[in-house]
Structures are given as C-alpha cells and as structure tokens.
Design a protein around this motif. Structure first.
Motif, PDB file in Angstrom:
ATOM      1  N   LYS A  39       0.845  -1.203   0.000  1.00  0.00           N
ATOM      2  CA  LYS A  39       0.000   0.000   0.000  1.00  0.00           C
ATOM      3  C   LYS A  39       0.870   1.238   0.000  1.00  0.00           C
ATOM      4  O   LYS A  39       1.844   1.308   0.764  1.00  0.00           O
ATOM      5  CB  LYS A  39      -0.846   0.046   1.275  1.00  0.00           C
ATOM      6  CG  LYS A  39      -1.934  -0.981   1.355  1.00  0.00           C
ATOM      7  CD  LYS A  39      -2.664  -0.754   2.659  1.00  0.00           C
ATOM      8  CE  LYS A  39      -3.892  -1.608   2.775  1.00  0.00           C
ATOM      9  NZ  LYS A  39      -4.719  -1.203   3.923  1.00  0.00           N
ATOM     10  N   ILE A  87       0.475   4.825   1.143  1.00  0.00           N
ATOM     11  CA  ILE A  87      -0.430   5.673   1.936  1.00  0.00           C
ATOM     12  C   ILE A  87       0.100   7.109   1.862  1.00  0.00           C
ATOM     13  O   ILE A  87       1.208   7.386   2.324  1.00  0.00           O
ATOM     14  CB  ILE A  87      -0.480   5.160   3.395  1.00  0.00           C
ATOM     15  CG1 ILE A  87      -0.952   3.703   3.407  1.00  0.00           C
ATOM     16  CG2 ILE A  87      -1.375   6.048   4.261  1.00  0.00           C
ATOM     17  CD1 ILE A  87      -0.700   2.969   4.701  1.00  0.00           C
ATOM     18  N   ASP A  95      -8.918   7.359   2.783  1.00  0.00           N
ATOM     19  CA  ASP A  95      -8.948   6.645   4.070  1.00  0.00           C
ATOM     20  C   ASP A  95      -8.470   7.609   5.147  1.00  0.00           C
ATOM     21  O   ASP A  95      -8.116   8.756   4.839  1.00  0.00           O
ATOM     22  CB  ASP A  95      -8.001   5.425   3.987  1.00  0.00           C
ATOM     23  CG  ASP A  95      -8.397   4.325   4.968  1.00  0.00           C
ATOM     24  OD1 ASP A  95      -9.177   4.596   5.906  1.00  0.00           O
ATOM     25  OD2 ASP A  95      -7.923   3.184   4.796  1.00  0.00           O
ATOM     26  N   TYR A 126      -5.626   7.791   8.452  1.00  0.00           N
ATOM     27  CA  TYR A 126      -4.441   7.096   8.975  1.00  0.00           C
ATOM     28  C   TYR A 126      -3.942   7.933  10.152  1.00  0.00           C
ATOM     29  O   TYR A 126      -3.552   9.085   9.961  1.00  0.00           O
ATOM     30  CB  TYR A 126      -3.390   7.014   7.855  1.00  0.00           C
ATOM     31  CG  TYR A 126      -2.169   6.168   8.163  1.00  0.00           C
ATOM     32  CD1 TYR A 126      -2.220   4.786   8.127  1.00  0.00           C
ATOM     33  CD2 TYR A 126      -0.949   6.772   8.462  1.00  0.00           C
ATOM     34  CE1 TYR A 126      -1.092   4.015   8.378  1.00  0.00           C
ATOM     35  CE2 TYR A 126       0.188   6.007   8.714  1.00  0.00           C
ATOM     36  CZ  TYR A 126       0.103   4.629   8.669  1.00  0.00           C
ATOM     37  OH  TYR A 126       1.220   3.883   8.920  1.00  0.00           O
ATOM     38  N   VAL A 156      -4.915   6.187  -0.680  1.00  0.00           N
ATOM     39  CA  VAL A 156      -4.134   4.958  -0.695  1.00  0.00           C
ATOM     40  C   VAL A 156      -4.226   4.284  -2.060  1.00  0.00           C
ATOM     41  O   VAL A 156      -5.318   4.066  -2.579  1.00  0.00           O
ATOM     42  CB  VAL A 156      -4.656   3.980   0.395  1.00  0.00           C
ATOM     43  CG1 VAL A 156      -3.820   2.713   0.431  1.00  0.00           C
ATOM     44  CG2 VAL A 156      -4.673   4.647   1.764  1.00  0.00           C
TER      45      VAL A 156
END
Ligand SMILES: Nc1ncnc2c1ncn2[C@@H]1O[C@H](COP(=O)(O)OP(=O)(O)OP(=O)(O)O)[C@@H](O)[C@H]1O
Ligand SMILES: O=C(CO)[C@H](O)[C@H](O)COP(=O)(O)O
Length: 404
Positions: free
Chosen positions: A270, A272, A315, A317, A324
């Motif tokens: 991923k 991010i 998303d 985090y 992402v």
C-alpha cells in the motif's frame, strides 16, 4: 540550482583574481578576467566581472525503517531518478555509511549512535533505544546542513562496532537522513521537507531477513529469529510510532490473493499518502477521490497465478486524511507496466513511461516485480518534483525553471 547575476567591476588586482566562496546558501562571489590576458586596462585598474550567485539551501528528506527493510534499495532508486550513481565520500573512511551523488547526499542515522556495540552491551540497551543515540547532535547537524553549512559527522562503523573519527559532509541539493529515528525527535522532524516510512509487516520482514542474513551473512535461522524477537519491544516503542508523522508510508503485507499464504513471495503493498502536504500531490488511479478496485490482467497485462489486483481510495491514517493506492501480486513482464502506469495520475514524470523506464532500468533490484519497487520509484519521482517546486518557490520562478 543557483541564481546568478553578473556585473563589471574594476579591480586593482593584476590580473583579476578568481575565487569561490563555496558556502551553500550564502552569496557565492567569483571574480574572473574579462580576457585571456587578465582584463582590459582602465587607467591602471582592470576591468573584471563579478558574478554573484545565491546558492539554494538543501531540501531535507527523512526515510525511516527498521534494519533490513529496504532503505538502501529505496535510496538507490531515488538517486537513480536524479541520474548518476552514488558512492561513499572519496578518499574517506572505507566503512563510511554515507552515499554521495551529484544531487543527493544520503546519511545513515546509525552514525548518531552514542553507544558503540560494547557500550550497548554493557548498558543492556539496543540500538533502537533513544538512550543509545545522540539526538542533540543529530538535530544540530541536520539544522546546520539545512542552513547550508558543512558538518563533521561521526561515523558508526558496522564492521567493528566502534565509533570512528568524523567525516566532512558538505550541504548537497537534497539531503536524505535514513535510518531508525528520522522522525523520533520533534526538532529533527520539524526540519524535514518530506518524510517516508517503510512499514514492513513482521512476516515479510522475517522472510527478507532470513533471505539476506542466512544467504549473505551466514547467520542461522535461530539467531535471526532471536535477533528479531530481541528488537521487537524497542521497535514497537520507538520505531513503529514514527509512521504517524510520515507524509508517505509504503506498507508491505502478505498477499490476500492466496488464502493462508505463508511463503511471503507474493506481496500486497500500500502507498499511503497524506493529503494536504505542501508540494506533494498524491498519486491516484483512474479518478481522484473515488474508491476503485481494478484487476488489470487480460489482453494488455500478462498475469500468472495468483494475478494482480489494484485498489485506490480515500482513508484515514492516525487521524489524517490519506489516499491509498494498493497493489497485490507481481508483474510477469515488467515492460507491460506501462499499461498500469498509463492509468495512474499525478506521477510527476517528465515523459510518458518514465516509471516503467526506471523500473526496467533496475529490474534486478529487490521488489522490482511488485508494489514495493513500483511505489518506491513513484515516491522517488515525487521527491524530485517536491525539490523542484521548493527551489522554484525560493527563486520566485515557475517550477519549470527549476527542473533538474
Ligand atoms: N522490495 C523487496 N522485496 C524483496 N526483498 C527485499 C525488498 N527490499 C529489500 N529486500 C530484502 O531485504 C534485504 C535488505 O534490504 P536493504 O539492504 O535495502 O535494507 P536496509 O533497510 O538498507 O538494511 P540495513 O539497514 O540492515 O542496511 C535485501 O538484501 C533483500 O533481501
Ligand atoms: O538497527 C540497526 C540499524 O542499522 C543496527 O542494528 C544498529 O545500527 C547496530 O549496528 P550493529 O548491529 O552493526 O552493531
């Protein structure tokens, strides 16, 4: 990049003198002769040119990860984006951890260990423990470099386990601090123009460490397991929490394409990317802000078992808004990556296919057939773009003018 202006001055020196003040970020003044013989005469004086250049201060990048998690591989990809190879300081300590190229200087924060191998043993602390590291010196020296001043940086010798005499580091265009703690100390963290965390899950880290330490360093399986276990509490306490501060995290997990996979050969990776970071526009797939799942296998991308799956979406985090991009699986044919590249946007490439070209150039690097190599390459391009934007902003010119 330096912004220069030239004007004619008269000099009583004969011929005009030539010198350079190499202090980065300061005025650089060069006198040179206006003709081969040393300038035209003006009633006893000489006519010379004076060139004044204001030289840019370094852009500072932090890369955090545990040992054996791909920092060196990432650095090789980053340096390659700027062209030219990186090598240790010429004529210096052969065990130096520093890598210098035309544009970048990468230092390893292991050099700020305040306790050598014996010292740590005596004190019963690991190298991950802040008590084994000199954060005051790290801060002072990163700050000095950022201000354009040279430093005498210590060297931690991984061969002997001792602290060697320091080495001279000149401020480069891009200064990268890589290691265990680039974002641990708030003062150092605040000096970073961009930060990256390589988050390798325990299973994958174990597989990589076994592969390297057994094959290349002759360690036994038991000793590798024991070393990972011994580091784990300090890793959890001091290293892992830094990922909340990173502008980009590359997270490496076991695949979800093979049920209960325990081989660790196929990876789910991923990227991010924090939203709202100055000079950093996150990469997206197809349509910015949407949530997308994409299986690119078919006529344009060859995929053998278990295939390839991409995902993209917003998303949160650690309380931050992020976007992402995710890739699970491995490429069979790297030249076909161009098909995937053409569906990604905001890549900060200078020409169509640059990501694919970079990946093909380093096809032998670990992770070149999966998301680790792809996302490391993309972050390398984003760092180049960030650098060009910062330099253009400082010079008050359009970003185009600052291209490296
Ligand atoms: N993307 C990857 N895919 C597979 N294996 C990898 C990948 N990246 C690194 N490795 C494995 O991990 C090992 C360590 O990589 P690298 O030297 O880049 O890490 P490092 O963080 O710089 O390590 P150290 O801090 O111990 O010097 C490599 O030899 C390789 O076996
Ligand atoms: O976590 C590490 C970062 O690379 C090393 O283990 C630490 O720097 C100590 O080095 P060595 O094991 O060579 O004494």
């Amino acid at each position: 990049m330096a912004i220069c202006s030239a004007h004619t001055i008269t000099s009583l020196h004969s011929p005009c003198t030539t010198f350079t003040n190499t202090g980065f970020g300061q005025k650089q003044v060069i006198f040179f002769t206006s003709n081969r013989k040393g300038g035209r005469r003006h009633g006893g004086a000489r006519s010379c040119f004076q060139v004044s250049c204001s030289v840019d201060k370094p852009v500072v990048i932090g890369l955090a990860a545990d040992s054996g998690c791909g920092k060196s591989t990432f650095m090789r990809r980053l340096t390659s984006v700027f062209g030219g190879a990186a090598s240790p300081p010429k004529g210096g300590n052969p065990d130096s951890n520093t890598l210098i190229s035309d544009t970048t200087t990468v230092i390893c924060l292991d050099d700020y260990h305040s306790l050598d191998r014996n010292g740590r043993k005596e004190e019963g602390v690991t190298a991950l423990d802040p008590r084994a590291n000199n954060f005051d010196l790290m801060y002072e020296q990163v700050k000095a470099i950022k201000e354009g001043k040279a430093i005498e940086k210590p060297i931690y010798n991984h061969v002997t386990g001792l602290l060697d005499p320091p080495e001279l580091i000149q401020p480069p265009k891009i200064f990268v601090i890589e290691g265990l703690h680039p974002m641990f100390d708030e003062r150092v963290r605040d000096l970073l123009d961009f930060s990256i965390y390589l988050d390798i899950s325990d299973d994958v880290k174990f597989a990589w460490k076994i592969q390297r330490d057994m094959a290349e360093r002759g360690h036994s399986l038991e000793s590798i397991k024991a070393s990972i276990e011994a580091r784990k509490p300090d890793f959890d306490a001091f290293i892992d929490p830094q990922k909340q501060y990173a502008d980009a995290v590359i997270e490496v997990l076991p695949t979800q394409l093979i049920p209960d996979d325990n081989e660790g050969k196929v990876l789910r990776v991923k990227l991010i990317q924090k939203e709202g970071v100055k000079n950093f526009d996150p990469v997206y797939l197809f349509d910015e802000g949407s949530s997308i799942s994409w299986v690119p296998c078919g006529r344009k991308l060859t995929c053998s078992y278990p295939g390839i799956k991409f995902a993209y979406g917003p998303d949160t985090y650690y309380g931050h808004e992020v976007s992402v991009v995710e890739m699970d699986g491995a490429f069979d044919r790297l030249d076909e990556l161009i098909y995937v590249e053409s569906h990604l946007s905001n890549l900060s490439t200078k020409f169509y296919g640059e990501v694919t070209q970079q990946m093909l150039k380093h096809a032998d690097f670990p992770g070149s057939n999966n998301g680790t190599g792809l996302f490391q390459t993309i972050i390398g391009l984003k760092i180049r773009d960030l650098y060009e934007q910062i330099i253009a902003e400082r010079a008050g010119t359009p970003a185009e003018a600052a291209k490296v």
